[in-house]
Design a protein around this motif. Structure first.
Motif, PDB file in Angstrom:
ATOM      1  N   GLN A  56     -65.393 -67.855 -10.800  1.00  0.00           N
ATOM      2  CA  GLN A  56     -65.520 -66.497 -11.304  1.00  0.00           C
ATOM      3  C   GLN A  56     -64.391 -65.613 -10.805  1.00  0.00           C
ATOM      4  OE1 GLN A  56     -67.537 -65.556 -13.649  1.00  0.00           O
ATOM      5  NE2 GLN A  56     -68.300 -67.657 -13.723  1.00  0.00           N
ATOM      6  N   ALA A  57     -63.893 -65.873  -9.590  1.00  0.00           N
ATOM      7  CA  ALA A  57     -62.777 -65.078  -9.077  1.00  0.00           C
ATOM      8  C   ALA A  57     -61.549 -65.248  -9.956  1.00  0.00           C
ATOM      9  CB  ALA A  57     -62.465 -65.488  -7.643  1.00  0.00           C
ATOM     10  N   LEU A  71     -75.844 -53.382 -11.057  1.00  0.00           N
ATOM     11  CA  LEU A  71     -75.987 -51.937 -11.137  1.00  0.00           C
ATOM     12  C   LEU A  71     -75.478 -51.321  -9.849  1.00  0.00           C
ATOM     13  CD1 LEU A  71     -79.627 -52.046 -12.486  1.00  0.00           C
ATOM     14  CD2 LEU A  71     -77.549 -51.781 -13.844  1.00  0.00           C
ATOM     15  N   GLY A  72     -74.592 -50.348  -9.974  1.00  0.00           N
ATOM     16  CA  GLY A  72     -74.033 -49.739  -8.782  1.00  0.00           C
ATOM     17  C   GLY A  72     -75.018 -48.839  -8.058  1.00  0.00           C
ATOM     18  N   THR A 130     -69.146 -63.202  -9.357  1.00  0.00           N
ATOM     19  CA  THR A 130     -70.127 -64.274  -9.156  1.00  0.00           C
ATOM     20  C   THR A 130     -71.546 -63.744  -9.297  1.00  0.00           C
ATOM     21  OG1 THR A 130     -68.616 -65.407  -7.633  1.00  0.00           O
ATOM     22  CG2 THR A 130     -70.926 -66.070  -7.587  1.00  0.00           C
ATOM     23  N   LEU A 131     -71.807 -62.580  -8.726  1.00  0.00           N
ATOM     24  CA  LEU A 131     -73.130 -61.962  -8.880  1.00  0.00           C
ATOM     25  C   LEU A 131     -73.417 -61.682 -10.352  1.00  0.00           C
ATOM     26  CD1 LEU A 131     -73.201 -59.426  -5.902  1.00  0.00           C
ATOM     27  CD2 LEU A 131     -74.537 -61.529  -6.134  1.00  0.00           C
ATOM     28  N   GLN A 132     -72.393 -61.228 -11.061  1.00  0.00           N
ATOM     29  CA  GLN A 132     -72.566 -60.952 -12.485  1.00  0.00           C
ATOM     30  C   GLN A 132     -72.895 -62.229 -13.245  1.00  0.00           C
ATOM     31  OE1 GLN A 132     -69.436 -58.672 -14.381  1.00  0.00           O
ATOM     32  NE2 GLN A 132     -69.743 -59.754 -16.323  1.00  0.00           N
ATOM     33  N   SER A 165     -81.134 -58.243 -13.623  1.00  0.00           N
ATOM     34  CA  SER A 165     -80.148 -57.249 -13.191  1.00  0.00           C
ATOM     35  C   SER A 165     -80.174 -57.152 -11.683  1.00  0.00           C
ATOM     36  CB  SER A 165     -80.471 -55.877 -13.798  1.00  0.00           C
ATOM     37  OG  SER A 165     -80.423 -55.917 -15.209  1.00  0.00           O
ATOM     38  N   LEU A 166     -79.035 -56.773 -11.108  1.00  0.00           N
ATOM     39  CA  LEU A 166     -78.915 -56.667  -9.658  1.00  0.00           C
ATOM     40  C   LEU A 166     -78.410 -55.290  -9.256  1.00  0.00           C
ATOM     41  CD1 LEU A 166     -77.150 -60.062  -8.856  1.00  0.00           C
ATOM     42  CD2 LEU A 166     -79.535 -59.485  -8.365  1.00  0.00           C
TER      43      LEU A 166
END
Length: 249
Positions: free
Chosen positions: A230-231, A244-245, A179-181, A190-191
């Motif tokens: 999204q799941a 981004l990790g 979902t974030l993507q 970007s997150l």
């Protein structure tokens, strides 16, 4: 990002010695020294010998590696020296630290096509190749001195257009990665996910527009319309993620 200390700049050749000023050279010959970073120097010592021979034949110069000084000596007629030295300089790729927001935007658009192909547009504008380092907020710029200076200018201008913001979360583990993507891709940002907050990177206008829908999702993740969708549709093999990790700040 932690700025890295740079070795002697490979874009500024050492003194040029004419015949008579450097022992052992024939009249009409000249010599200059080009500092190389350790990675480039090592590549020449290993698999780059053939490339050195090709450059010698192409530019009519002699190239000699100095292991102690980490320099490449270019020896030849003065008329050939500039072209040969300029070509060697394009191989060094000096490192440039960039803000985290710029690094994230370059990474986000690195495989994009068309108007969003930011890296491609930067390369076309400055006439050099830009490589994005994966482990640090840095880029390497491959080109001659003029092209590198132009790339630096364009990266500085990009930095003025990029920003970052944070959104507190009670527990980021409750948020869905897919979902974030999806939200990041839709908002063109970007997150970075941290335990108690999200970091939002991107162009200023896009970041400003993305904050409200992201906060809405953070406040009620399981009831968000994208959450279940999204799941079900997420593909773990899809590496086109905007999340981004780990990223330096």
């Amino acid at each position: 990002c932690q700025p890295m200390s740079l070795a002697r700049s490979p874009w500024n050749p050492g003194a040029v010695f004419e015949a008579g000023g450097a022992g052992g050279m024939d009249r009409g010959m000249a010599c200059t020294e080009l500092p190389l970073d350790e990675v480039v120097f090592t590549s020449f010592c290993r698999r780059g010998r053939k490339k050195l021979r090709e450059m010698q034949e192409t530019f009519g110069v002699t190239l000699r590696l100095d292991r102690q000084q980490l320099v490449l000596r270019v020896i030849g007629p003065a008329s050939n020296l500039q072209a040969g030295s300029k070509h060697v300089a394009t191989l060094s790729g000096p490192r440039r630290p960039v803000p985290a927001a710029v690094w994230a935007e370059l990474m986000r658009t690195r495989t994009s096509q068309g108007p969003e192909a930011l890296v491609e547009r930067l390369q076309d504008a400055c006439g050099c190749r830009i490589h994005i380092e994966r482990s640090d907020c840095e880029v390497r710029i491959f080109g001659d001195e003029e092209a590198v200076a132009k790339a630096d200018q364009l990266l500085d201008e990009l930095a003025l257009k990029c920003t970052q913001d944070t959104i507190p979360t009670s527990d980021s583990s409750a948020l869905s990665g897919p979902t974030l993507q999806a939200l990041a891709q839709k908002s063109k940002i970007s997150l970075r996910v941290e335990p108690c907050f999200l970091v939002v990177y991107g162009l200023k206008d896009f970041v400003a527009e993305a904050l409200a829908p992201l906060r809405e999702y953070v406040d009620a993740p399981t009831s968000h319309p994208l959450h279940d969708k999204q799941a079900c549709e997420s593909n773990p093999q899809d590496d086109r993620t905007n999340t981004l990790g780990s990223l330096g700040s």
